[in-house]
Design a protein around this motif. Structure first.
Motif, PDB file in Angstrom:
ATOM      1  N   THR A 147     -77.276 -13.002  35.154  1.00  0.00           N
ATOM      2  CA  THR A 147     -77.465 -11.810  34.271  1.00  0.00           C
ATOM      3  C   THR A 147     -78.078 -10.538  34.812  1.00  0.00           C
ATOM      4  OG1 THR A 147     -78.236 -13.920  32.902  1.00  0.00           O
ATOM      5  CG2 THR A 147     -78.800 -11.601  31.985  1.00  0.00           C
ATOM      6  N   ILE A 148     -77.376  -9.470  34.119  1.00  0.00           N
ATOM      7  CA  ILE A 148     -77.712  -8.330  34.382  1.00  0.00           C
ATOM      8  C   ILE A 148     -78.392  -7.697  33.200  1.00  0.00           C
ATOM      9  CG2 ILE A 148     -77.090  -5.977  35.271  1.00  0.00           C
ATOM     10  CD1 ILE A 148     -74.571  -7.288  36.279  1.00  0.00           C
ATOM     11  N   LEU A 149     -79.590  -7.224  33.306  1.00  0.00           N
ATOM     12  CA  LEU A 149     -80.428  -6.694  32.100  1.00  0.00           C
ATOM     13  C   LEU A 149     -80.414  -5.194  32.379  1.00  0.00           C
ATOM     14  CD1 LEU A 149     -83.439  -9.224  32.402  1.00  0.00           C
ATOM     15  CD2 LEU A 149     -81.379  -9.304  30.786  1.00  0.00           C
ATOM     16  N   VAL A 150     -79.699  -4.387  31.638  1.00  0.00           N
ATOM     17  CA  VAL A 150     -79.513  -3.134  31.574  1.00  0.00           C
ATOM     18  C   VAL A 150     -80.856  -2.257  30.614  1.00  0.00           C
ATOM     19  CG1 VAL A 150     -78.221  -0.988  31.163  1.00  0.00           C
ATOM     20  CG2 VAL A 150     -77.035  -3.087  31.812  1.00  0.00           C
ATOM     21  N   HIS A 151     -81.565  -1.507  31.373  1.00  0.00           N
ATOM     22  CA  HIS A 151     -82.600  -0.647  31.013  1.00  0.00           C
ATOM     23  C   HIS A 151     -83.799  -1.512  30.915  1.00  0.00           C
ATOM     24  CE1 HIS A 151     -79.944   2.477  29.665  1.00  0.00           C
ATOM     25  NE2 HIS A 151     -79.293   1.564  28.689  1.00  0.00           N
ATOM     26  N   SER A 152     -84.179  -2.569  30.340  1.00  0.00           N
ATOM     27  CA  SER A 152     -85.472  -2.980  30.451  1.00  0.00           C
ATOM     28  C   SER A 152     -86.809  -2.500  30.489  1.00  0.00           C
ATOM     29  CB  SER A 152     -85.122  -4.112  31.526  1.00  0.00           C
ATOM     30  OG  SER A 152     -84.096  -4.906  31.605  1.00  0.00           O
ATOM     31  N   THR A 153     -86.719  -1.341  29.670  1.00  0.00           N
ATOM     32  CA  THR A 153     -87.793  -0.487  29.528  1.00  0.00           C
ATOM     33  C   THR A 153     -89.248  -0.800  29.011  1.00  0.00           C
ATOM     34  OG1 THR A 153     -86.011   1.169  29.368  1.00  0.00           O
ATOM     35  CG2 THR A 153     -88.176   1.705  28.921  1.00  0.00           C
ATOM     36  N   PHE A 154     -88.951  -1.328  27.854  1.00  0.00           N
ATOM     37  CA  PHE A 154     -90.002  -1.828  26.974  1.00  0.00           C
ATOM     38  C   PHE A 154     -90.132  -3.569  27.518  1.00  0.00           C
ATOM     39  CE2 PHE A 154     -88.854   2.001  25.208  1.00  0.00           C
ATOM     40  CZ  PHE A 154     -89.972   2.616  24.931  1.00  0.00           C
ATOM     41  N   VAL A 155     -90.730  -3.826  28.599  1.00  0.00           N
ATOM     42  CA  VAL A 155     -90.987  -5.249  28.785  1.00  0.00           C
ATOM     43  C   VAL A 155     -92.347  -5.323  29.046  1.00  0.00           C
ATOM     44  CG1 VAL A 155     -88.648  -5.991  29.261  1.00  0.00           C
ATOM     45  CG2 VAL A 155     -90.167  -5.406  31.054  1.00  0.00           C
ATOM     46  N   ASP A 156     -93.220  -6.433  28.882  1.00  0.00           N
ATOM     47  CA  ASP A 156     -94.519  -6.748  29.308  1.00  0.00           C
ATOM     48  C   ASP A 156     -94.639  -7.670  30.489  1.00  0.00           C
ATOM     49  OD1 ASP A 156     -94.127  -9.453  28.459  1.00  0.00           O
ATOM     50  OD2 ASP A 156     -95.104  -8.932  26.547  1.00  0.00           O
ATOM     51  N   ASP A 157     -95.665  -7.813  30.970  1.00  0.00           N
ATOM     52  CA  ASP A 157     -95.894  -8.710  32.041  1.00  0.00           C
ATOM     53  C   ASP A 157     -95.282 -10.005  32.264  1.00  0.00           C
ATOM     54  OD1 ASP A 157     -97.022  -6.388  33.512  1.00  0.00           O
ATOM     55  OD2 ASP A 157     -99.166  -7.290  33.375  1.00  0.00           O
ATOM     56  N   TYR A 158     -95.579 -10.776  30.970  1.00  0.00           N
ATOM     57  CA  TYR A 158     -95.152 -12.043  30.801  1.00  0.00           C
ATOM     58  C   TYR A 158     -93.523 -11.923  31.025  1.00  0.00           C
ATOM     59  CZ  TYR A 158     -93.929 -16.655  28.838  1.00  0.00           C
ATOM     60  OH  TYR A 158     -93.579 -17.728  28.778  1.00  0.00           O
ATOM     61  N   GLU A 159     -92.732 -11.143  30.248  1.00  0.00           N
ATOM     62  CA  GLU A 159     -91.334 -10.808  30.454  1.00  0.00           C
ATOM     63  C   GLU A 159     -90.806 -10.516  31.812  1.00  0.00           C
ATOM     64  OE1 GLU A 159     -89.955  -9.654  26.009  1.00  0.00           O
ATOM     65  OE2 GLU A 159     -91.390  -7.939  27.073  1.00  0.00           O
ATOM     66  N   ILE A 160     -91.819  -9.932  32.601  1.00  0.00           N
ATOM     67  CA  ILE A 160     -91.292  -9.533  33.828  1.00  0.00           C
ATOM     68  C   ILE A 160     -91.210 -11.037  34.714  1.00  0.00           C
ATOM     69  CG2 ILE A 160     -91.929  -8.613  36.058  1.00  0.00           C
ATOM     70  CD1 ILE A 160     -93.178  -6.196  34.420  1.00  0.00           C
ATOM     71  N   GLY A 161     -92.234 -11.710  34.475  1.00  0.00           N
ATOM     72  CA  GLY A 161     -92.333 -13.026  34.804  1.00  0.00           C
ATOM     73  C   GLY A 161     -91.156 -13.952  34.627  1.00  0.00           C
ATOM     74  N   LEU A 162     -90.504 -13.891  33.146  1.00  0.00           N
ATOM     75  CA  LEU A 162     -89.600 -14.480  32.799  1.00  0.00           C
ATOM     76  C   LEU A 162     -88.232 -14.166  33.555  1.00  0.00           C
ATOM     77  CD1 LEU A 162     -90.005 -14.696  28.961  1.00  0.00           C
ATOM     78  CD2 LEU A 162     -90.267 -16.718  30.600  1.00  0.00           C
ATOM     79  N   ILE A 163     -88.094 -12.733  33.876  1.00  0.00           N
ATOM     80  CA  ILE A 163     -86.782 -12.295  34.556  1.00  0.00           C
ATOM     81  C   ILE A 163     -86.901 -12.827  35.862  1.00  0.00           C
ATOM     82  CG2 ILE A 163     -85.958 -10.002  35.505  1.00  0.00           C
ATOM     83  CD1 ILE A 163     -87.197  -8.829  32.892  1.00  0.00           C
ATOM     84  N   ALA A 164     -88.191 -12.754  36.625  1.00  0.00           N
ATOM     85  CA  ALA A 164     -88.163 -13.230  37.841  1.00  0.00           C
ATOM     86  C   ALA A 164     -87.797 -14.720  38.075  1.00  0.00           C
ATOM     87  CB  ALA A 164     -89.610 -12.777  38.559  1.00  0.00           C
ATOM     88  N   LYS A 165     -88.325 -15.637  37.236  1.00  0.00           N
ATOM     89  CA  LYS A 165     -88.255 -17.010  37.186  1.00  0.00           C
ATOM     90  C   LYS A 165     -86.911 -17.322  37.248  1.00  0.00           C
ATOM     91  CE  LYS A 165     -89.488 -21.090  34.531  1.00  0.00           C
ATOM     92  NZ  LYS A 165     -90.259 -21.617  33.296  1.00  0.00           N
ATOM     93  N   ASN A 166     -86.272 -16.802  36.035  1.00  0.00           N
ATOM     94  CA  ASN A 166     -84.669 -16.902  36.243  1.00  0.00           C
ATOM     95  C   ASN A 166     -83.851 -16.126  37.129  1.00  0.00           C
ATOM     96  OD1 ASN A 166     -84.228 -18.331  33.166  1.00  0.00           O
ATOM     97  ND2 ASN A 166     -86.096 -16.866  33.066  1.00  0.00           N
TER      98      ASN A 166
END
Length: 395
Positions: free
Chosen positions: A229-248
C-alpha cells in the motif's frame, strides 16, 4: 556503455560511499563494473557527478496543460476549477500532456515516475516510446473503472519499463466496496495499491463522520493497509495511526510542495514516520499544484520544511532527503533493483554538471541544497542513454 572518470559517484550503497574519479561500465540494462581506469571509449564524466536517477512516487502527468489555471485559490475552489477543466481534456490532449510531463521529468533528473491519470493503456505507449521507467494507473472511483485494471495488467505484462498499480482515489470518492475490490485485486495480482489519504482536515472529519473512524484507522479496519500500500500525503495522521502504518509495513508518498501550495495547513509527520521505520518516498503531485516536476526542489523543501516545523536542524538531514528520493522511492514502489549505483543494479543514472555549485566540501549537501533540474546533463534509463548534454535522444 562506459561513463569515464566521473568526478564523483553518489553510490547510495549501504555505506553511502562517494567515489572519486571512478568509471562505470554498463552492459545491457545493468551496471557490471565500477572501478578506476576502465579502458574504452565512453562518455567523459570529468566535471560531472553521477548519481542514481530520482524517483517520483506521485504525479498526474496528464494534467500538464492545466499548469497555472488556478494558482493561489483556496483548496475547494481549486478542486472545482480543476475538475471542470479536466472534463474538457480529450484523450489526445492527455497523451500530449503525458509526453510533455515525461520530457520535463527526464530533463529534471527523474528516471522513474508513478503517474496516475486517465487512459492508462494508451499512456503506457508514451512511456515506452520516450524510454521512461514508470508505474501507471487509472484512478478508480466507480465500479466500472475496475474493468480498466484488467486491461492495464495485460498491457504491461511484456514491458521492461512500465508496471501497473491499482489506484483508489480517496475514502471520500470511493465506497467501502470499491476499496475492498482494489485491495483484493492488489493481492491477487501482486500489485502495489495506492490511495490519497489524510490530505486535509476536512477529509479526516468527513471520514470520521461517515465511518466512525479517522482515515488511516478506517483503512486498517477494512484491510486496505499492507506492505503493498502506498499512502499519498498522509498529512493529518496521529501517533496511533503512524503505528498502524508501521505495523502494516505500508509506504508513504510525501508531497511537500503540493501540500504547502494548496494550504492544507498541516505538515506530514515524516520525521516520526521515519523514526518508526516507515518507508517514505517523495513526489511532486501534478503541475497544477506544484507547479513543476523538479524533484531537486522536493529534496531541498523537504529538508527545510521539517527542520522549521520541528524546530530542529538535525531532524531532516540532506542524506535522509536523498535517501527518500532514491532508495526509499524505489522501495515505496516495490522495487529493489534501482536507487543505488552498484554492480548488478539496473542502470538508471543521471549526471549533474558541477559548474557553479562548488566548493565541494559536501557533495550530497550541495546536490540537495544548491542543485536544481537544470544542472542535469545526461540521463540513462534501463541502460539506454535517453538524454545527452540536455538533448533528449528519443524525440
Amino acid at each position: 556503455m562506459l561513463l569515464k572518470d566521473c568526478s564523483f559517484i553518489i553510490t547510495q550503497d549501504d555505506k553511502r560511499r562517494i567515489l572519486k574519479d571512478y568509471s562505470i561500465r554498463i552492459e545491457g540494462n545493468h551496471i557490471v563494473e565500477i572501478a578506476k581506469g576502465i579502458k574504452g571509449k565512453g562518455i567523459d564524466c570529468r566535471g560531472k557527478i553521477v548519481m542514481p536517477g530520482l524517483i517520483n512516487t506521485h504525479a498526474h502527468l496528464g494534467m500538464h496543460s492545466l499548469r497555472g489555471i488556478c494558482d493561489d485559490e483556496t483548496l475547494f475552489n481549486w478542486l472545482d476549477i480543476v475538475n471542470r477543466e479536466e472534463e474538457k481534456l480529450s484523450m489526445n490532449q492527455i497523451l500530449r500532456n503525458t509526453e510533455e510531463g515525461i520530457i520535463e521529468c527526464i530533463r529534471n533528473g527523474t528516471t522513474c515516475v508513478y503517474d496516475s491519470y486517465k487512459f492508462a493503456p494508451e499512456r503506457i505507449k508514451v512511456f515506452e516510446r520516450l524510454g521512461m521507467r514508470g508505474f501507471v494507473s487509472s484512478t478508480v472511483t466507480k465500479p466500472h473503472h475496475l474493468a480498466h485494471v484488467d486491461r492495464l495488467i495485460h498491457d504491461t505484462k511484456k514491458s521492461q519499463l512500465v508496471k501497473p498499480i491499482v489506484a483508489a482515489h480517496s475514502p471520500y470518492r470511493c465506497s467501502k466496496e470499491i476499496l475492498e475490490s482494489i485491495r483484493d485485486i492488489s493481492r491477487e495480482h501482486n500489485l502495489m495499491r495506492r490511495i490519497h489519504i489524510a490530505e486535509t482536515e476536512k477529509e479526516v472529519r468527513d471520514t470520521k463522520k461517515e465511518t466512525g473512524m479517522t482515515s488511516i484507522r478506517y483503512l486498517d479496519k477494512i484491510g486496505f493497509l499492507g506492505k503493498r500500500t502506498i499512502l499519498v500525503h498522509s498529512t493529518f495522521v496521529d501517533d496511533y495511526e503512524i503505528g498502524l502504518i508501521a505495523k502494516n509495513r505500508s509506504s508513504v508518498s510525501h508531497n511537500p510542495i503540493s501540500n504547502m501550495k494548496l494550504g492544507s495547513g498541516g505538515v506530514a509527520p515524516v520525521v516520526k514516520m521515519l523514526g518508526r521505520g516507515i518507508t517514505v518516498g517523495l513526489g511532486t503531485d501534478s503541475v497544477v499544484s506544484n507547479n513543476d516536476l523538479d524533484m531537486f526542489e522536493e529534496l531541498k523543501i523537504t529538508c527545510l520544511l521539517h527542520k522549521h516545523h520541528n524546530k530542529d536542524p538535525k531532524c531532516m538531514t540532506y542524506q535522509t532527503a536523498m535517501d527518500m528520493a532514491t532508495l526509499h522511492g524505489a522501495k515505496c514502489l516495490g522495487l529493489s533493483d534501482i536507487g543505488q549505483i552498484k554492480k548488478g543494479m539496473k542502470a538508471d543514472l543521471i549526471t549533474v554538471n558541477m559548474e557553479g555549485l562548488g566548493p565541494w566540501n559536501s557533495v550530497v549537501s550541495n546536490l540537495v541544497y544548491c542543485a536544481n533540474g537544470n544542472c542535469v546533463r545526461d540521463s540513462i534509463i534501463d541502460g539506454r542513454l535517453v538524454m545527452q548534454d540536455r538533448v533528449l535522444q528519443k524525440i
